[in-house]
Design a protein around this motif. Sequence first.
Motif, PDB file in Angstrom:
ATOM      1  N   VAL A 208       0.841  -1.205   0.000  1.00  0.00           N
ATOM      2  CA  VAL A 208       0.000   0.000   0.000  1.00  0.00           C
ATOM      3  C   VAL A 208       0.878   1.258   0.000  1.00  0.00           C
ATOM      4  CG1 VAL A 208      -1.720   1.343   1.290  1.00  0.00           C
ATOM      5  CG2 VAL A 208      -1.873  -1.167   1.228  1.00  0.00           C
ATOM      6  N   THR A 209       1.815   1.309   0.934  1.00  0.00           N
ATOM      7  CA  THR A 209       2.578   2.563   1.122  1.00  0.00           C
ATOM      8  C   THR A 209       3.464   2.892  -0.075  1.00  0.00           C
ATOM      9  OG1 THR A 209       4.396   1.428   2.270  1.00  0.00           O
ATOM     10  CG2 THR A 209       2.586   2.257   3.627  1.00  0.00           C
ATOM     11  N   GLU A 210       4.021   1.862  -0.727  1.00  0.00           N
ATOM     12  CA  GLU A 210       4.916   2.156  -1.854  1.00  0.00           C
ATOM     13  C   GLU A 210       4.135   2.608  -3.086  1.00  0.00           C
ATOM     14  OE1 GLU A 210       8.353   2.422  -1.474  1.00  0.00           O
ATOM     15  OE2 GLU A 210       7.402   2.355   0.493  1.00  0.00           O
ATOM     16  N   ALA A 211       2.947   2.072  -3.270  1.00  0.00           N
ATOM     17  CA  ALA A 211       2.112   2.543  -4.382  1.00  0.00           C
ATOM     18  C   ALA A 211       1.734   4.000  -4.164  1.00  0.00           C
ATOM     19  CB  ALA A 211       0.868   1.676  -4.515  1.00  0.00           C
ATOM     20  N   VAL A 212       1.488   4.372  -2.907  1.00  0.00           N
ATOM     21  CA  VAL A 212       1.189   5.776  -2.581  1.00  0.00           C
ATOM     22  C   VAL A 212       2.434   6.625  -2.807  1.00  0.00           C
ATOM     23  CG1 VAL A 212       0.604   7.358  -0.690  1.00  0.00           C
ATOM     24  CG2 VAL A 212      -0.651   5.194  -0.952  1.00  0.00           C
ATOM     25  N   ARG A 213       3.573   6.152  -2.308  1.00  0.00           N
ATOM     26  CA  ARG A 213       4.812   6.918  -2.423  1.00  0.00           C
ATOM     27  C   ARG A 213       5.176   7.187  -3.889  1.00  0.00           C
ATOM     28  NH1 ARG A 213       8.607   7.048   1.484  1.00  0.00           N
ATOM     29  NH2 ARG A 213       7.961   5.034   2.302  1.00  0.00           N
ATOM     30  N   LEU A 214       4.861   6.207  -4.756  1.00  0.00           N
ATOM     31  CA  LEU A 214       5.301   6.300  -6.157  1.00  0.00           C
ATOM     32  C   LEU A 214       4.229   6.859  -7.094  1.00  0.00           C
ATOM     33  CD1 LEU A 214       7.232   2.900  -6.448  1.00  0.00           C
ATOM     34  CD2 LEU A 214       8.222   5.192  -6.317  1.00  0.00           C
ATOM     35  N   HIS A 215       3.077   7.283  -6.579  1.00  0.00           N
ATOM     36  CA  HIS A 215       2.014   7.642  -7.534  1.00  0.00           C
ATOM     37  C   HIS A 215       2.285   8.945  -8.276  1.00  0.00           C
ATOM     38  CE1 HIS A 215       0.066  10.302  -4.473  1.00  0.00           C
ATOM     39  NE2 HIS A 215      -0.619  10.806  -5.487  1.00  0.00           N
ATOM     40  N   VAL A 216       3.131   9.801  -7.722  1.00  0.00           N
ATOM     41  CA  VAL A 216       3.516  11.013  -8.460  1.00  0.00           C
ATOM     42  C   VAL A 216       4.600  10.675  -9.479  1.00  0.00           C
ATOM     43  CG1 VAL A 216       4.536  13.310  -8.256  1.00  0.00           C
ATOM     44  CG2 VAL A 216       2.786  12.576  -6.631  1.00  0.00           C
ATOM     45  N   ALA A 217       5.551   9.819  -9.073  1.00  0.00           N
ATOM     46  CA  ALA A 217       6.561   9.349 -10.026  1.00  0.00           C
ATOM     47  C   ALA A 217       5.884   8.637 -11.196  1.00  0.00           C
ATOM     48  CB  ALA A 217       7.552   8.426  -9.324  1.00  0.00           C
ATOM     49  N   ALA A 218       4.795   7.914 -10.898  1.00  0.00           N
ATOM     50  CA  ALA A 218       4.070   7.197 -11.959  1.00  0.00           C
ATOM     51  C   ALA A 218       3.491   8.167 -12.988  1.00  0.00           C
ATOM     52  CB  ALA A 218       2.963   6.340 -11.345  1.00  0.00           C
ATOM     53  N   LYS A 219       3.065   9.315 -12.519  1.00  0.00           N
ATOM     54  CA  LYS A 219       2.573  10.347 -13.450  1.00  0.00           C
ATOM     55  C   LYS A 219       3.721  10.843 -14.336  1.00  0.00           C
ATOM     56  CE  LYS A 219       1.013  15.172 -13.036  1.00  0.00           C
ATOM     57  NZ  LYS A 219       0.582  16.150 -12.008  1.00  0.00           N
ATOM     58  N   ARG A 220       4.858  11.129 -13.733  1.00  0.00           N
ATOM     59  CA  ARG A 220       6.023  11.583 -14.509  1.00  0.00           C
ATOM     60  C   ARG A 220       6.471  10.492 -15.483  1.00  0.00           C
ATOM     61  NH1 ARG A 220      10.610  12.347 -11.405  1.00  0.00           N
ATOM     62  NH2 ARG A 220      11.369  13.431 -13.257  1.00  0.00           N
ATOM     63  N   TYR A 221       6.304   9.227 -15.063  1.00  0.00           N
ATOM     64  CA  TYR A 221       6.644   8.087 -15.916  1.00  0.00           C
ATOM     65  C   TYR A 221       5.693   8.006 -17.112  1.00  0.00           C
ATOM     66  CZ  TYR A 221       6.646   3.162 -17.345  1.00  0.00           C
ATOM     67  OH  TYR A 221       6.661   2.001 -18.079  1.00  0.00           O
ATOM     68  N   LEU A 222       4.395   8.065 -16.826  1.00  0.00           N
ATOM     69  CA  LEU A 222       3.405   7.945 -17.908  1.00  0.00           C
ATOM     70  C   LEU A 222       3.530   9.099 -18.897  1.00  0.00           C
ATOM     71  CD1 LEU A 222       0.384   6.617 -15.824  1.00  0.00           C
ATOM     72  CD2 LEU A 222       1.538   5.414 -17.701  1.00  0.00           C
ATOM     73  N   CYS A 223       3.852  10.286 -18.407  1.00  0.00           N
ATOM     74  CA  CYS A 223       4.052  11.431 -19.311  1.00  0.00           C
ATOM     75  C   CYS A 223       5.215  11.173 -20.258  1.00  0.00           C
ATOM     76  CB  CYS A 223       4.314  12.703 -18.504  1.00  0.00           C
ATOM     77  SG  CYS A 223       2.835  13.346 -17.714  1.00  0.00           S
ATOM     78  N   SER A 224       6.164  10.371 -19.800  1.00  0.00           N
ATOM     79  CA  SER A 224       7.340  10.079 -20.616  1.00  0.00           C
ATOM     80  C   SER A 224       7.056   8.991 -21.649  1.00  0.00           C
ATOM     81  CB  SER A 224       8.487   9.647 -19.686  1.00  0.00           C
ATOM     82  OG  SER A 224       9.570   9.145 -20.432  1.00  0.00           O
ATOM     83  N   VAL A 225       6.321   7.948 -21.235  1.00  0.00           N
ATOM     84  CA  VAL A 225       6.165   6.789 -22.129  1.00  0.00           C
ATOM     85  C   VAL A 225       4.866   6.800 -22.935  1.00  0.00           C
ATOM     86  CG1 VAL A 225       7.663   5.353 -20.680  1.00  0.00           C
ATOM     87  CG2 VAL A 225       5.175   5.272 -20.347  1.00  0.00           C
ATOM     88  N   GLU A 226       3.889   7.641 -22.544  1.00  0.00           N
ATOM     89  CA  GLU A 226       2.607   7.676 -23.258  1.00  0.00           C
ATOM     90  C   GLU A 226       2.237   9.120 -23.606  1.00  0.00           C
ATOM     91  OE1 GLU A 226      -0.772   5.940 -21.279  1.00  0.00           O
ATOM     92  OE2 GLU A 226       0.234   4.019 -21.025  1.00  0.00           O
ATOM     93  N   PRO A 227       2.550   9.546 -24.816  1.00  0.00           N
ATOM     94  CA  PRO A 227       2.214  10.928 -25.201  1.00  0.00           C
ATOM     95  C   PRO A 227       0.729  11.245 -24.989  1.00  0.00           C
ATOM     96  CG  PRO A 227       3.614   9.910 -26.856  1.00  0.00           C
ATOM     97  CD  PRO A 227       3.271   8.831 -25.866  1.00  0.00           C
ATOM     98  N   ALA A 228      -0.133  10.290 -25.234  1.00  0.00           N
ATOM     99  CA  ALA A 228      -1.574  10.525 -25.082  1.00  0.00           C
ATOM    100  C   ALA A 228      -1.952  10.773 -23.625  1.00  0.00           C
ATOM    101  CB  ALA A 228      -2.365   9.332 -25.623  1.00  0.00           C
ATOM    102  N   TYR A 229      -1.164  10.211 -22.710  1.00  0.00           N
ATOM    103  CA  TYR A 229      -1.428  10.403 -21.280  1.00  0.00           C
ATOM    104  C   TYR A 229      -1.277  11.871 -20.911  1.00  0.00           C
ATOM    105  CZ  TYR A 229      -0.976  10.209 -16.235  1.00  0.00           C
ATOM    106  OH  TYR A 229      -1.156  10.439 -14.896  1.00  0.00           O
ATOM    107  N   LEU A 230      -0.195  12.460 -21.343  1.00  0.00           N
ATOM    108  CA  LEU A 230       0.069  13.870 -21.041  1.00  0.00           C
ATOM    109  C   LEU A 230      -1.038  14.756 -21.606  1.00  0.00           C
ATOM    110  CD1 LEU A 230       1.896  16.166 -20.027  1.00  0.00           C
ATOM    111  CD2 LEU A 230       3.308  15.869 -22.054  1.00  0.00           C
ATOM    112  N   GLU A 231      -1.481  14.442 -22.818  1.00  0.00           N
ATOM    113  CA  GLU A 231      -2.529  15.245 -23.457  1.00  0.00           C
ATOM    114  C   GLU A 231      -3.847  15.173 -22.697  1.00  0.00           C
ATOM    115  OE1 GLU A 231      -2.705  13.987 -27.574  1.00  0.00           O
ATOM    116  OE2 GLU A 231      -0.524  14.280 -27.684  1.00  0.00           O
ATOM    117  N   ALA A 232      -4.081  14.048 -22.024  1.00  0.00           N
ATOM    118  CA  ALA A 232      -5.370  13.862 -21.351  1.00  0.00           C
ATOM    119  C   ALA A 232      -5.382  14.382 -19.909  1.00  0.00           C
ATOM    120  CB  ALA A 232      -5.739  12.370 -21.363  1.00  0.00           C
TER     121      ALA A 232
END
Length: 176
Positions: free
Chosen positions: A87-111
């Motif tokens: 639980v805690t690590e998924a919470v800790r990493l959920h902002v990094a996950a956004k920065r990750y998705l912005c990098s690997v999925e152009p459509a993610y950033l647009e949405a």
Amino acid sequence: MSSVETVRSLFASRGGANYLGEAVSIATHMLQAGALAQRDSVSPQLVAAALLHDVGHLVASTSAQHDARHEETGAQWLTQLGFPSTVTEAVRLHVAAKRYLCSVEPAYLEALSSASVRSLELQGGAMSAQEATAFAELEHAAAAVAVRRWDDAAKDPTASVPAFDAFVPVLESVLR
Ligand code: FE
């Protein structure tokens, strides 16, 4: 007070705060994220992570207007309450996950919502390809990405959200 009661009182006392320029309160946003996770029939740990991902905004200060590394604050607070690393690590990493998705999925950033685009810069912007590769190798990366997608979807002011009590059995099973 039990850990579940501590979380419940935090939702009740501070959860009404506006969620960083979104159309929902922080509590509504988190309840909605938890409900979306539950609808996807994932593990109780993932449902709990979705439900609790933004507690850092509630415990950090009375002002939710700045980002202030809420993912770290939240993960530490949940660790103290006895939540497992799933639980805690998924919470800790959920902002990094956004920065990750912005990098690997152009459509993610647009949405992304406009408020989320504004906070992205504060959070360090999209990951470089090298950072994204390193992130994907982390043990809890997939869980954090899943939480992130429910997070992004949980900003609908017209959705009906379950009450906090609906999640008590899930939280108790995760804390056992
Ligand atoms: Fe969120």
